[in-house]
Design a protein around this motif. Structure first.
Motif, PDB file in Angstrom:
ATOM      1  N   VAL A  63     -45.082  13.739 -43.276  1.00 17.99           N
ATOM      2  CA  VAL A  63     -45.634  13.212 -41.995  1.00 17.99           C
ATOM      3  C   VAL A  63     -44.558  12.620 -41.014  1.00 17.99           C
ATOM      4  O   VAL A  63     -44.868  12.999 -39.641  1.00 17.99           O
ATOM      5  N   ARG A  64     -43.700  11.748 -41.493  1.00 15.73           N
ATOM      6  CA  ARG A  64     -42.718  11.232 -40.481  1.00 15.73           C
ATOM      7  C   ARG A  64     -41.884  12.407 -39.766  1.00 15.73           C
ATOM      8  O   ARG A  64     -41.730  12.349 -38.635  1.00 15.73           O
ATOM      9  N   GLN A  65     -41.372  13.358 -40.590  1.00 17.68           N
ATOM     10  CA  GLN A  65     -40.468  14.353 -40.030  1.00 17.68           C
ATOM     11  C   GLN A  65     -41.590  15.148 -38.802  1.00 17.68           C
ATOM     12  O   GLN A  65     -40.857  15.169 -37.642  1.00 17.68           O
ATOM     13  N   GLU A  66     -42.776  15.533 -39.224  1.00 14.82           N
ATOM     14  CA  GLU A  66     -43.490  16.115 -38.187  1.00 14.82           C
ATOM     15  C   GLU A  66     -44.063  15.353 -37.078  1.00 14.82           C
ATOM     16  O   GLU A  66     -43.834  15.684 -35.883  1.00 14.82           O
ATOM     17  N   TYR A  67     -44.263  14.203 -37.238  1.00 14.14           N
ATOM     18  CA  TYR A  67     -44.613  13.063 -36.067  1.00 14.14           C
ATOM     19  C   TYR A  67     -43.733  12.950 -35.126  1.00 14.14           C
ATOM     20  O   TYR A  67     -43.872  12.944 -33.934  1.00 14.14           O
ATOM     21  N   ALA A  68     -42.351  12.760 -35.836  1.00 10.79           N
ATOM     22  CA  ALA A  68     -41.447  12.404 -35.015  1.00 10.79           C
ATOM     23  C   ALA A  68     -40.900  13.602 -34.157  1.00 10.79           C
ATOM     24  O   ALA A  68     -41.035  13.344 -32.748  1.00 10.79           O
ATOM     25  N   LEU A  69     -41.260  14.691 -34.376  1.00  9.30           N
ATOM     26  CA  LEU A  69     -40.879  16.025 -33.599  1.00  9.30           C
ATOM     27  C   LEU A  69     -42.179  16.007 -32.819  1.00  9.30           C
ATOM     28  O   LEU A  69     -41.801  16.360 -31.554  1.00  9.30           O
ATOM     29  N   TRP A  70     -43.123  15.820 -33.184  1.00  6.51           N
ATOM     30  CA  TRP A  70     -44.522  15.917 -32.084  1.00  6.51           C
ATOM     31  C   TRP A  70     -44.364  14.861 -31.232  1.00  6.51           C
ATOM     32  O   TRP A  70     -44.537  15.259 -29.949  1.00  6.51           O
ATOM     33  N   ALA A  71     -43.876  13.848 -31.446  1.00  5.37           N
ATOM     34  CA  ALA A  71     -44.058  12.367 -30.342  1.00  5.37           C
ATOM     35  C   ALA A  71     -42.956  12.894 -29.245  1.00  5.37           C
ATOM     36  O   ALA A  71     -42.969  12.319 -28.233  1.00  5.37           O
ATOM     37  N   THR A  72     -41.894  13.543 -29.852  1.00  5.64           N
ATOM     38  CA  THR A  72     -40.774  13.809 -28.866  1.00  5.64           C
ATOM     39  C   THR A  72     -40.951  15.169 -28.176  1.00  5.64           C
ATOM     40  O   THR A  72     -40.075  15.376 -27.373  1.00  5.64           O
ATOM     41  N   GLY A  73     -41.887  16.015 -28.581  1.00  4.62           N
ATOM     42  CA  GLY A  73     -41.935  17.269 -27.934  1.00  4.62           C
ATOM     43  C   GLY A  73     -40.997  18.308 -28.444  1.00  4.62           C
ATOM     44  O   GLY A  73     -40.817  19.429 -27.883  1.00  4.62           O
ATOM     45  N   ASN A  74     -40.283  17.898 -29.258  1.00  2.00           N
ATOM     46  CA  ASN A  74     -39.299  18.737 -29.878  1.00  2.00           C
ATOM     47  C   ASN A  74     -39.958  19.495 -30.984  1.00  2.00           C
ATOM     48  O   ASN A  74     -39.411  19.692 -32.124  1.00  2.00           O
ATOM     49  N   LEU A  75     -40.718  20.486 -30.733  1.00  2.17           N
ATOM     50  CA  LEU A  75     -41.336  21.419 -31.872  1.00  2.17           C
ATOM     51  C   LEU A  75     -40.712  22.803 -31.679  1.00  2.17           C
ATOM     52  O   LEU A  75     -40.428  23.165 -30.607  1.00  2.17           O
ATOM     53  N   ARG A  76     -40.665  23.282 -32.720  1.00  2.00           N
ATOM     54  CA  ARG A  76     -40.266  24.760 -32.721  1.00  2.00           C
ATOM     55  C   ARG A  76     -41.359  25.709 -32.386  1.00  2.00           C
ATOM     56  O   ARG A  76     -42.491  25.454 -32.570  1.00  2.00           O
ATOM     57  N   PRO A  77     -40.951  26.613 -31.649  1.00  5.13           N
ATOM     58  CA  PRO A  77     -42.025  27.998 -31.302  1.00  5.13           C
ATOM     59  C   PRO A  77     -42.625  28.232 -32.337  1.00  5.13           C
ATOM     60  O   PRO A  77     -42.205  28.541 -33.426  1.00  5.13           O
TER      61      PRO A  77
END
Length: 115
Positions: free
Chosen positions: A101-115
């Motif tokens: 959850v923390r991995q995914e939320y941190a990326l979501w919150a910063t907009g650093n999502l993979r395509p």
């Protein structure tokens, strides 16, 4: 980015207050303005934040957390929507489901999502 999930404080650095996030999630859900994935992710992150420091022996709390994590993991596994470097089937999540959850939320919150 390392292959380790961020610790609690790093994952939720810019997260809104728990009450604000709760109200926002409910508002978005009622209005139908949140994707299933965003709902599952933000709900799991909110549950993670709300249960931090809870007694590990409190089965009710641990069950609520595990249920929200399992739903996110299942959704991401079925839809290929994992954003982080560690996939849903990585063994780390068996030992530390909050880490996913923390991995995914941190990326979501910063907009650093993979395509």
């Amino acid at each position: 980015m390392t292959d380790l999930p961020p610790p609690f404080d790093a994952a939720y650095t810019n997260a809104p207050h728990v009450q604000e996030e709760t109200e926002e999630l409910l508002r978005l859900r009622r209005a139908g303005r949140i994707s299933d994935r965003d709902w599952l992710l933000r709900h799991a992150a909110l549950t993670d934040r709300q249960t931090r420091g809870a007694d590990p022996a409190d089965g009710k709390v641990q069950t609520a957390l595990q249920r929200s994590v399992d739903k996110l993991l299942a959704f991401d596994a079925a839809n290929g929507t994992t954003a982080g470097p560690l996939a849903t089937d990585h063994p780390a999540w068996a030992a530390d489901p909050r880490g996913y959850v923390r991995q995914e939320y941190a990326l979501w919150a910063t907009g650093n999502l993979r395509p």
